[in-house]
Design an enzyme around this catalytic site. Sequence first.
Site, PDB file in Angstrom:
ATOM      1  N   GLU A  27      23.608  25.664  57.399  1.00  0.00           N
ATOM      2  CA  GLU A  27      23.860  26.194  56.055  1.00  0.00           C
ATOM      3  C   GLU A  27      22.911  27.348  55.732  1.00  0.00           C
ATOM      4  O   GLU A  27      23.304  28.334  55.102  1.00  0.00           O
ATOM      5  CB  GLU A  27      23.719  25.065  55.023  1.00  0.00           C
ATOM      6  CG  GLU A  27      24.156  25.426  53.622  1.00  0.00           C
ATOM      7  CD  GLU A  27      25.616  25.851  53.492  1.00  0.00           C
ATOM      8  OE1 GLU A  27      26.489  25.127  53.971  1.00  0.00           O
ATOM      9  OE2 GLU A  27      25.859  26.935  52.907  1.00  0.00           O
ATOM     10  N   GLU A  57      25.941  35.449  55.148  1.00  0.00           N
ATOM     11  CA  GLU A  57      26.777  35.885  54.012  1.00  0.00           C
ATOM     12  C   GLU A  57      26.098  37.007  53.237  1.00  0.00           C
ATOM     13  O   GLU A  57      26.734  38.012  52.891  1.00  0.00           O
ATOM     14  CB  GLU A  57      27.031  34.705  53.063  1.00  0.00           C
ATOM     15  CG  GLU A  57      28.180  33.813  53.471  1.00  0.00           C
ATOM     16  CD  GLU A  57      28.367  32.633  52.514  1.00  0.00           C
ATOM     17  OE1 GLU A  57      29.194  31.768  52.830  1.00  0.00           O
ATOM     18  OE2 GLU A  57      27.676  32.573  51.482  1.00  0.00           O
TER      19      GLU A  57
HETATM   20  N1  LIG Z   1      33.949  41.534  52.682  1.00  0.00           N
HETATM   21  C1  LIG Z   1      34.904  40.650  53.056  1.00  0.00           C
HETATM   22  N2  LIG Z   1      35.959  41.077  53.772  1.00  0.00           N
HETATM   23  C2  LIG Z   1      36.932  40.231  54.151  1.00  0.00           C
HETATM   24  N3  LIG Z   1      36.941  38.908  53.872  1.00  0.00           N
HETATM   25  C3  LIG Z   1      35.911  38.411  53.164  1.00  0.00           C
HETATM   26  C4  LIG Z   1      34.843  39.251  52.708  1.00  0.00           C
HETATM   27  N4  LIG Z   1      33.962  38.479  52.023  1.00  0.00           N
HETATM   28  C5  LIG Z   1      34.453  37.244  52.054  1.00  0.00           C
HETATM   29  N5  LIG Z   1      35.620  37.183  52.730  1.00  0.00           N
HETATM   30  C6  LIG Z   1      36.454  35.988  52.978  1.00  0.00           C
HETATM   31  O1  LIG Z   1      36.293  35.094  51.900  1.00  0.00           O
HETATM   32  C7  LIG Z   1      35.707  33.867  52.359  1.00  0.00           C
HETATM   33  C8  LIG Z   1      34.747  33.377  51.320  1.00  0.00           C
HETATM   34  O2  LIG Z   1      33.700  34.295  51.230  1.00  0.00           O
HETATM   35  P1  LIG Z   1      32.472  34.111  50.243  1.00  0.00           P
HETATM   36  O3  LIG Z   1      31.565  35.262  50.382  1.00  0.00           O
HETATM   37  O4  LIG Z   1      32.964  33.793  48.877  1.00  0.00           O
HETATM   38  O5  LIG Z   1      31.755  32.896  50.871  1.00  0.00           O
HETATM   39  P2  LIG Z   1      31.929  31.353  50.605  1.00  0.00           P
HETATM   40  O6  LIG Z   1      32.426  30.760  51.895  1.00  0.00           O
HETATM   41  O7  LIG Z   1      32.711  31.133  49.364  1.00  0.00           O
HETATM   42  O8  LIG Z   1      30.445  30.958  50.460  1.00  0.00           O
HETATM   43  P3  LIG Z   1      29.618  30.434  49.252  1.00  0.00           P
HETATM   44  O9  LIG Z   1      30.558  29.872  48.206  1.00  0.00           O
HETATM   45  O10 LIG Z   1      28.783  29.414  49.908  1.00  0.00           O
HETATM   46  O11 LIG Z   1      28.852  31.637  48.789  1.00  0.00           O
HETATM   47  C9  LIG Z   1      35.052  34.208  53.706  1.00  0.00           C
HETATM   48  O12 LIG Z   1      34.957  33.076  54.555  1.00  0.00           O
HETATM   49  C10 LIG Z   1      36.010  35.250  54.241  1.00  0.00           C
HETATM   50  O13 LIG Z   1      37.166  34.662  54.831  1.00  0.00           O
END
Ligand SMILES: Nc1ncnc2c1ncn2[C@@H]1O[C@H](COP(=O)(O)OP(=O)(O)OP(=O)(O)O)[C@@H](O)[C@H]1O
Length: 123
Positions: A67, A74
């Site tokens: 994590e 991220e």
């Molecule tokens: N810049 C980007 N370009 C393309 N897809 C993205 C991008 N950022 C996020 N994603 C997609 O959205 C999903 C979620 O991204 P996000 O950054 O919200 O992380 P998360 O998994 O929600 O993490 P957390 O909630 O722990 O911050 C990623 O797994 C990816 O598939």
Amino acid sequence: MKFHNLRLVLSFVYALRGIGRAVKYEANMRVHLVAGALALVGAAFLKIMPYEWLILFLTITLVIFAELINTALEANVDLVTKESRPEARLAKDVAAGAVLFASANAVVVGLVIFVPKIFPGVF
Ligand SMILES: Nc1ncnc2c1ncn2[C@@H]1O[C@H](COP(=O)(O)OP(=O)(O)OP(=O)(O)O)[C@@H](O)[C@H]1O
């Protein structure tokens, strides 16, 4: 304090700050910590064997480690681009996959250690 000692202390402080930030901003990290704490309390209550403690500590560490790496990745991806990019998606999805893998392992370890003690004769 000597300069290199100060640098050592500071790097330790920065690492603790990183863990603190991950706990503060990542809901998933808090879920993992609560689950890990519950597993440790349950293990103490059920008096598991020393080797089971080792496996449990390793398992919890693996989930927290995954994590932390996921959170760092991220943040790095968000720093590089705010646009929707296939490379960003791949990086974040793969890092999330690492957390999922470690969590699935934790579920299996939890079942193997706890279920026979809660329900004797199941395995
Ligand atoms: N810049 C980007 N370009 C393309 N897809 C993205 C991008 N950022 C996020 N994603 C997609 O959205 C999903 C979620 O991204 P996000 O950054 O919200 O992380 P998360 O998994 O929600 O993490 P957390 O909630 O722990 O911050 C990623 O797994 C990816 O598939």
